[in-house]
Design a protein around this motif. Structure first.
Motif, PDB file in Angstrom:
ATOM      1  N   ALA A  40      23.622  70.388   7.847  1.00  0.00           N
ATOM      2  CA  ALA A  40      23.860  71.231   8.861  1.00  0.00           C
ATOM      3  C   ALA A  40      24.216  70.904   9.830  1.00  0.00           C
ATOM      4  O   ALA A  40      24.465  71.948  10.875  1.00  0.00           O
ATOM      5  CB  ALA A  40      23.296  72.172   8.510  1.00  0.00           C
ATOM      6  N   ASN A  41      23.493  69.590  10.427  1.00  0.00           N
ATOM      7  CA  ASN A  41      23.844  69.333  11.735  1.00  0.00           C
ATOM      8  C   ASN A  41      24.700  68.858  12.053  1.00  0.00           C
ATOM      9  O   ASN A  41      25.608  68.356  13.168  1.00  0.00           O
ATOM     10  CB  ASN A  41      22.423  68.514  11.983  1.00  0.00           C
ATOM     11  CG  ASN A  41      21.710  69.814  12.542  1.00  0.00           C
ATOM     12  OD1 ASN A  41      21.404  71.295  12.763  1.00  0.00           O
ATOM     13  ND2 ASN A  41      19.996  69.281  12.399  1.00  0.00           N
ATOM     14  N   GLN A  42      24.888  68.257  10.898  1.00  0.00           N
ATOM     15  CA  GLN A  42      26.645  67.271  10.730  1.00  0.00           C
ATOM     16  C   GLN A  42      27.957  67.499  10.623  1.00  0.00           C
ATOM     17  O   GLN A  42      27.938  69.310  10.193  1.00  0.00           O
ATOM     18  CB  GLN A  42      26.191  66.216   9.926  1.00  0.00           C
ATOM     19  CG  GLN A  42      25.393  65.553  10.597  1.00  0.00           C
ATOM     20  CD  GLN A  42      24.696  64.685   9.704  1.00  0.00           C
ATOM     21  OE1 GLN A  42      25.510  64.063   8.539  1.00  0.00           O
ATOM     22  NE2 GLN A  42      24.647  62.935  10.177  1.00  0.00           N
ATOM     23  N   GLY A  43      29.455  67.628  11.395  1.00  0.00           N
ATOM     24  CA  GLY A  43      30.381  68.802  10.855  1.00  0.00           C
ATOM     25  C   GLY A  43      31.399  67.211  11.305  1.00  0.00           C
ATOM     26  O   GLY A  43      31.502  66.338  11.224  1.00  0.00           O
ATOM     27  N   PHE A  44      32.704  68.105  11.385  1.00  0.00           N
ATOM     28  CA  PHE A  44      33.579  67.324  11.634  1.00  0.00           C
ATOM     29  C   PHE A  44      34.054  67.248  13.470  1.00  0.00           C
ATOM     30  O   PHE A  44      35.258  67.455  14.057  1.00  0.00           O
ATOM     31  CB  PHE A  44      34.820  67.867  11.698  1.00  0.00           C
ATOM     32  CG  PHE A  44      35.092  67.799   9.563  1.00  0.00           C
ATOM     33  CD1 PHE A  44      34.809  66.088   9.643  1.00  0.00           C
ATOM     34  CD2 PHE A  44      34.222  68.202   9.074  1.00  0.00           C
ATOM     35  CE1 PHE A  44      35.127  65.563   8.557  1.00  0.00           C
ATOM     36  CE2 PHE A  44      34.422  67.706   7.554  1.00  0.00           C
ATOM     37  CZ  PHE A  44      34.444  66.463   6.924  1.00  0.00           C
ATOM     38  N   ALA A  45      33.260  68.334  14.423  1.00  0.00           N
ATOM     39  CA  ALA A  45      33.553  68.272  15.789  1.00  0.00           C
ATOM     40  C   ALA A  45      33.132  67.170  16.811  1.00  0.00           C
ATOM     41  O   ALA A  45      32.049  66.870  16.527  1.00  0.00           O
ATOM     42  CB  ALA A  45      32.330  69.907  16.283  1.00  0.00           C
ATOM     43  N   THR A  46      32.711  68.189  18.150  1.00  0.00           N
ATOM     44  CA  THR A  46      32.680  66.388  19.206  1.00  0.00           C
ATOM     45  C   THR A  46      32.339  67.298  20.628  1.00  0.00           C
ATOM     46  O   THR A  46      33.047  68.468  20.680  1.00  0.00           O
ATOM     47  CB  THR A  46      33.630  65.290  19.425  1.00  0.00           C
ATOM     48  OG1 THR A  46      35.129  66.529  19.752  1.00  0.00           O
ATOM     49  CG2 THR A  46      33.946  64.518  18.243  1.00  0.00           C
ATOM     50  N   LEU A  47      31.882  66.264  20.877  1.00  0.00           N
ATOM     51  CA  LEU A  47      31.509  66.984  22.398  1.00  0.00           C
ATOM     52  C   LEU A  47      32.072  65.892  23.550  1.00  0.00           C
ATOM     53  O   LEU A  47      31.522  64.430  22.848  1.00  0.00           O
ATOM     54  CB  LEU A  47      30.301  67.003  23.105  1.00  0.00           C
ATOM     55  CG  LEU A  47      29.627  67.944  22.045  1.00  0.00           C
ATOM     56  CD1 LEU A  47      28.132  68.485  22.368  1.00  0.00           C
ATOM     57  CD2 LEU A  47      29.779  69.437  22.997  1.00  0.00           C
ATOM     58  N   LYS A  48      32.798  66.340  24.663  1.00  0.00           N
ATOM     59  CA  LYS A  48      33.030  65.034  25.262  1.00  0.00           C
ATOM     60  C   LYS A  48      33.245  65.377  26.159  1.00  0.00           C
ATOM     61  O   LYS A  48      32.696  66.328  26.666  1.00  0.00           O
ATOM     62  CB  LYS A  48      34.873  64.686  25.046  1.00  0.00           C
ATOM     63  CG  LYS A  48      34.847  64.258  23.797  1.00  0.00           C
ATOM     64  CD  LYS A  48      36.620  63.599  23.448  1.00  0.00           C
ATOM     65  CE  LYS A  48      37.006  63.629  22.503  1.00  0.00           C
ATOM     66  NZ  LYS A  48      38.313  63.372  22.535  1.00  0.00           N
ATOM     67  N   GLY A  49      32.552  64.527  27.209  1.00  0.00           N
ATOM     68  CA  GLY A  49      32.017  64.333  29.618  1.00  0.00           C
ATOM     69  C   GLY A  49      31.910  62.872  29.704  1.00  0.00           C
ATOM     70  O   GLY A  49      32.408  62.240  28.889  1.00  0.00           O
ATOM     71  N   SER A  50      32.306  63.620  30.536  1.00  0.00           N
ATOM     72  CA  SER A  50      31.814  62.217  32.043  1.00  0.00           C
ATOM     73  C   SER A  50      30.464  62.480  32.355  1.00  0.00           C
ATOM     74  O   SER A  50      29.947  63.634  32.967  1.00  0.00           O
ATOM     75  CB  SER A  50      33.084  61.978  32.488  1.00  0.00           C
ATOM     76  OG  SER A  50      33.192  62.720  33.585  1.00  0.00           O
ATOM     77  N   VAL A  51      30.164  61.105  33.019  1.00  0.00           N
ATOM     78  CA  VAL A  51      28.703  61.209  33.387  1.00  0.00           C
ATOM     79  C   VAL A  51      28.989  60.261  35.142  1.00  0.00           C
ATOM     80  O   VAL A  51      29.866  59.715  35.191  1.00  0.00           O
ATOM     81  CB  VAL A  51      27.649  60.383  33.369  1.00  0.00           C
ATOM     82  CG1 VAL A  51      26.311  59.692  34.270  1.00  0.00           C
ATOM     83  CG2 VAL A  51      27.055  60.546  31.184  1.00  0.00           C
ATOM     84  N   LYS A  52      28.222  61.800  36.309  1.00  0.00           N
ATOM     85  CA  LYS A  52      28.867  61.104  37.372  1.00  0.00           C
ATOM     86  C   LYS A  52      27.960  61.277  38.182  1.00  0.00           C
ATOM     87  O   LYS A  52      26.648  61.354  37.876  1.00  0.00           O
ATOM     88  CB  LYS A  52      30.165  62.070  37.936  1.00  0.00           C
ATOM     89  CG  LYS A  52      31.063  61.782  37.470  1.00  0.00           C
ATOM     90  CD  LYS A  52      32.452  62.093  37.602  1.00  0.00           C
ATOM     91  CE  LYS A  52      33.775  62.878  37.537  1.00  0.00           C
ATOM     92  NZ  LYS A  52      34.409  61.325  37.091  1.00  0.00           N
ATOM     93  N   LYS A  53      27.673  60.074  39.415  1.00  0.00           N
ATOM     94  CA  LYS A  53      26.229  59.994  40.215  1.00  0.00           C
ATOM     95  C   LYS A  53      27.659  59.798  41.493  1.00  0.00           C
ATOM     96  O   LYS A  53      28.200  59.588  42.366  1.00  0.00           O
ATOM     97  CB  LYS A  53      25.515  58.959  39.613  1.00  0.00           C
ATOM     98  CG  LYS A  53      24.976  58.392  41.034  1.00  0.00           C
ATOM     99  CD  LYS A  53      23.704  57.079  40.022  1.00  0.00           C
ATOM    100  CE  LYS A  53      23.973  56.338  41.782  1.00  0.00           C
ATOM    101  NZ  LYS A  53      22.620  54.988  41.008  1.00  0.00           N
ATOM    102  N   LEU A  54      27.344  61.368  42.438  1.00  0.00           N
ATOM    103  CA  LEU A  54      27.231  61.350  43.487  1.00  0.00           C
ATOM    104  C   LEU A  54      29.571  61.078  43.864  1.00  0.00           C
ATOM    105  O   LEU A  54      29.978  61.191  44.493  1.00  0.00           O
ATOM    106  CB  LEU A  54      26.768  60.558  44.641  1.00  0.00           C
ATOM    107  CG  LEU A  54      25.328  59.947  44.529  1.00  0.00           C
ATOM    108  CD1 LEU A  54      25.082  58.980  46.035  1.00  0.00           C
ATOM    109  CD2 LEU A  54      24.837  61.556  44.998  1.00  0.00           C
ATOM    110  N   GLY A  55      29.252  61.593  42.748  1.00  0.00           N
ATOM    111  CA  GLY A  55      31.171  62.553  42.375  1.00  0.00           C
ATOM    112  C   GLY A  55      31.822  60.749  42.118  1.00  0.00           C
ATOM    113  O   GLY A  55      32.869  61.406  41.717  1.00  0.00           O
ATOM    114  N   ALA A  56      31.151  60.069  41.510  1.00  0.00           N
ATOM    115  CA  ALA A  56      31.023  58.539  41.070  1.00  0.00           C
ATOM    116  C   ALA A  56      31.159  58.331  40.049  1.00  0.00           C
ATOM    117  O   ALA A  56      30.571  59.127  39.151  1.00  0.00           O
ATOM    118  CB  ALA A  56      31.450  57.521  41.535  1.00  0.00           C
TER     119      ALA A  56
END
Length: 118
Positions: A40-56
């Protein structure tokens, strides 16, 4: 006769000539990729993002995705060199939270709560 099927979904294009040298067949792109859903935890959805350290952009982190209702660890990944990340194969609209850890242990962990895969 035994036939083995392997698929490659990496971040760089596969070397077709080298694959042919191993006696393998390169299948053409068939459009949508197949994702197996086994719970039930799996499917066709995704989560996207980016990691930044002090704005970079920052790639030196470990990201853990948890299901909010049960605190169950679903995925642990590393971001790409540009700091971007993607969690795949998630159930649609399942509330989650992400915890990011600095691999160099110079910064405290950070959390992003109530992220919803789409």
């Amino acid at each position: 006769m035994l036939k083995i099927y392997r698929s490659y979904w990496g971040d760089y294009p596969a070397n077709s000539e080298k694959i042919k040298q191993y006696g393998c067949f390169v299948m053409p792109n068939m459009g949508k990729k197949i994702i197996t859903v086994s719970n039930a935890n799996q499917g066709f959805a995704t989560l996207k993002g980016s990691v930044k350290k002090l704005g970079a952009d920052y790639a030196g982190a470990s990201l853990c995705l948890f299901k909010k209702s049960t605190r169950e660890l679903l995925w642990e990944i590393k971001p790409k060199k540009d700091g971007s990340y993607q969690f795949r194969n998630l159930a649609n609209n399942m509330p989650c939270f992400i915890v990011a850890f600095d691999d160099q242990i110079k910064f405290n962990a950070v959390i992003q709560d109530m992220v919803i895969p789409k």
